[in-house]
Design a protein around this motif. Structure first.
Motif, PDB file in Angstrom:
ATOM      1  N   LEU A 265       0.830  -1.200   0.000  1.00  0.00           N
ATOM      2  CA  LEU A 265       0.000   0.000   0.000  1.00  0.00           C
ATOM      3  C   LEU A 265       0.869   1.256   0.000  1.00  0.00           C
ATOM      4  O   LEU A 265       0.585   2.216  -0.706  1.00  0.00           O
ATOM      5  CB  LEU A 265      -0.942   0.001   1.208  1.00  0.00           C
ATOM      6  N   LEU A 266       1.953   1.232   0.769  1.00  0.00           N
ATOM      7  CA  LEU A 266       2.846   2.383   0.804  1.00  0.00           C
ATOM      8  C   LEU A 266       3.487   2.643  -0.563  1.00  0.00           C
ATOM      9  O   LEU A 266       3.827   3.773  -0.886  1.00  0.00           O
ATOM     10  CB  LEU A 266       3.938   2.189   1.862  1.00  0.00           C
ATOM     11  N   ARG A 267       3.636   1.597  -1.372  1.00  0.00           N
ATOM     12  CA  ARG A 267       4.233   1.735  -2.706  1.00  0.00           C
ATOM     13  C   ARG A 267       3.186   1.955  -3.800  1.00  0.00           C
ATOM     14  O   ARG A 267       3.543   2.135  -4.961  1.00  0.00           O
ATOM     15  CB  ARG A 267       5.027   0.482  -3.054  1.00  0.00           C
ATOM     16  N   ALA A 268       1.909   1.937  -3.444  1.00  0.00           N
ATOM     17  CA  ALA A 268       0.835   1.986  -4.441  1.00  0.00           C
ATOM     18  C   ALA A 268       0.865   3.240  -5.303  1.00  0.00           C
ATOM     19  O   ALA A 268       0.383   3.223  -6.428  1.00  0.00           O
ATOM     20  CB  ALA A 268      -0.529   1.853  -3.757  1.00  0.00           C
ATOM     21  N   ASP A 269       1.446   4.305  -4.808  1.00  0.00           N
ATOM     22  CA  ASP A 269       1.524   5.530  -5.602  1.00  0.00           C
ATOM     23  C   ASP A 269       2.818   5.612  -6.407  1.00  0.00           C
ATOM     24  O   ASP A 269       3.136   6.635  -6.992  1.00  0.00           O
ATOM     25  CB  ASP A 269       1.370   6.767  -4.723  1.00  0.00           C
ATOM     26  N   GLY A 270       3.592   4.518  -6.416  1.00  0.00           N
ATOM     27  CA  GLY A 270       4.823   4.467  -7.190  1.00  0.00           C
ATOM     28  C   GLY A 270       6.034   5.048  -6.488  1.00  0.00           C
ATOM     29  O   GLY A 270       7.120   5.081  -7.047  1.00  0.00           O
ATOM     30  N   GLN A 271       5.857   5.509  -5.263  1.00  0.00           N
ATOM     31  CA  GLN A 271       6.974   6.098  -4.523  1.00  0.00           C
ATOM     32  C   GLN A 271       7.597   5.075  -3.575  1.00  0.00           C
ATOM     33  O   GLN A 271       6.945   4.135  -3.140  1.00  0.00           O
ATOM     34  CB  GLN A 271       6.494   7.300  -3.713  1.00  0.00           C
ATOM     35  N   ASP A 272       8.855   5.299  -3.264  1.00  0.00           N
ATOM     36  CA  ASP A 272       9.587   4.454  -2.328  1.00  0.00           C
ATOM     37  C   ASP A 272       9.260   4.899  -0.902  1.00  0.00           C
ATOM     38  O   ASP A 272       9.555   6.036  -0.530  1.00  0.00           O
ATOM     39  CB  ASP A 272      11.088   4.581  -2.584  1.00  0.00           C
ATOM     40  N   PRO A 273       8.641   4.026  -0.080  1.00  0.00           N
ATOM     41  CA  PRO A 273       8.274   4.435   1.279  1.00  0.00           C
ATOM     42  C   PRO A 273       9.487   4.728   2.164  1.00  0.00           C
ATOM     43  O   PRO A 273       9.351   5.384   3.191  1.00  0.00           O
ATOM     44  CB  PRO A 273       7.460   3.264   1.821  1.00  0.00           C
ATOM     45  N   ALA A 274      10.675   4.263   1.772  1.00  0.00           N
ATOM     46  CA  ALA A 274      11.872   4.511   2.570  1.00  0.00           C
ATOM     47  C   ALA A 274      12.593   5.794   2.156  1.00  0.00           C
ATOM     48  O   ALA A 274      13.568   6.184   2.803  1.00  0.00           O
ATOM     49  CB  ALA A 274      12.828   3.328   2.463  1.00  0.00           C
ATOM     50  N   ASP A 275      12.116   6.462   1.107  1.00  0.00           N
ATOM     51  CA  ASP A 275      12.742   7.713   0.673  1.00  0.00           C
ATOM     52  C   ASP A 275      12.680   8.719   1.815  1.00  0.00           C
ATOM     53  O   ASP A 275      11.608   8.966   2.375  1.00  0.00           O
ATOM     54  CB  ASP A 275      12.004   8.256  -0.555  1.00  0.00           C
TER      55      ASP A 275
END
Length: 189
Positions: free
Chosen positions: A155-165
């Motif tokens: 879910l955290l990656r669902a927008d295409g962004q890296d959640p650890a950024d």
């Protein structure tokens, strides 16, 4: 052979238990691995902690009381405190992991000592949070501060962004602080 230092051995066992139970939970945690990591034997675990159940509860209590000491409530800045809790969970994931395992496997052990709850609700009750109770405020703050770490990575990656950024993490932390601010002071932008 140097004399045995009981307090040092107990502390090593507890630290090894924190690591083991955070990774594997109560059911998957093994006293043999804890003993090996602590540089002792299983007999010492039972002598010092009474058994696996008591050791799990001691590890959970240690993790939660350490968090409470490191990030005590700040009634004058509850939104900032929520941000600090968010940061703590990022730095020290063991506490949150242990608490989650306890909720899943040993809910009777998943409670902080009552004194800790009473101290927090007393501190928070002095804050201007009407019409919410101190318990309402604490539950909301903990939920918001922990949400990022409990959300499925997919879910955290669902927008295409890296959640650890780091920028993404910083933006989420800011969202935590903003959410608590708006809860306590509706109409705040």
């Amino acid at each position: 052979m140097p004399p045995r230092d009981a307090e040092t051995t107990k502390a090593r066992i507890l630290q090894a238990a924190l690591t083991e139970f955070a990774e594997h939970g109560h059911a998957g945690g093994r006293v043999e691995r804890i003993a090996k990591a602590a540089g002792t034997n299983v007999r010492m675990i039972y002598a010092y902690h009474g058994g696996k159940d008591q050791l799990f509860e001691a590890a959970l209590t240690k993790a939660i009381t350490s968090m409470a000491a490191a990030v005590p409530p700040r009634p004058d800045d509850l939104a900032g405190w929520a941000g600090d809790l968010f940061d703590y969970h990022r730095r020290e994931p063991t506490t949150l992991r242990l608490a989650m395992w306890a909720q899943l496997e040993r809910p009777q052990a998943a409670a902080e000592p009552l004194e800790s709850y009473l101290a927090k609700t007393t501190a928070v009750s002095s804050a201007d949070s009407a019409p919410l109770t101190a318990v309402d405020v604490l539950v909301f703050i903990y939920a918001v501060a922990q949400a990022w770490y409990l959300t499925p990575v997919g879910l955290l990656r669902a927008d295409g962004q890296d959640p650890a950024d780091p920028d993404r993490v910083s933006a989420h932390r800011e969202a935590v602080v903003t959410a608590v601010t708006r809860l306590l002071r509706p109409g705040t932008n």
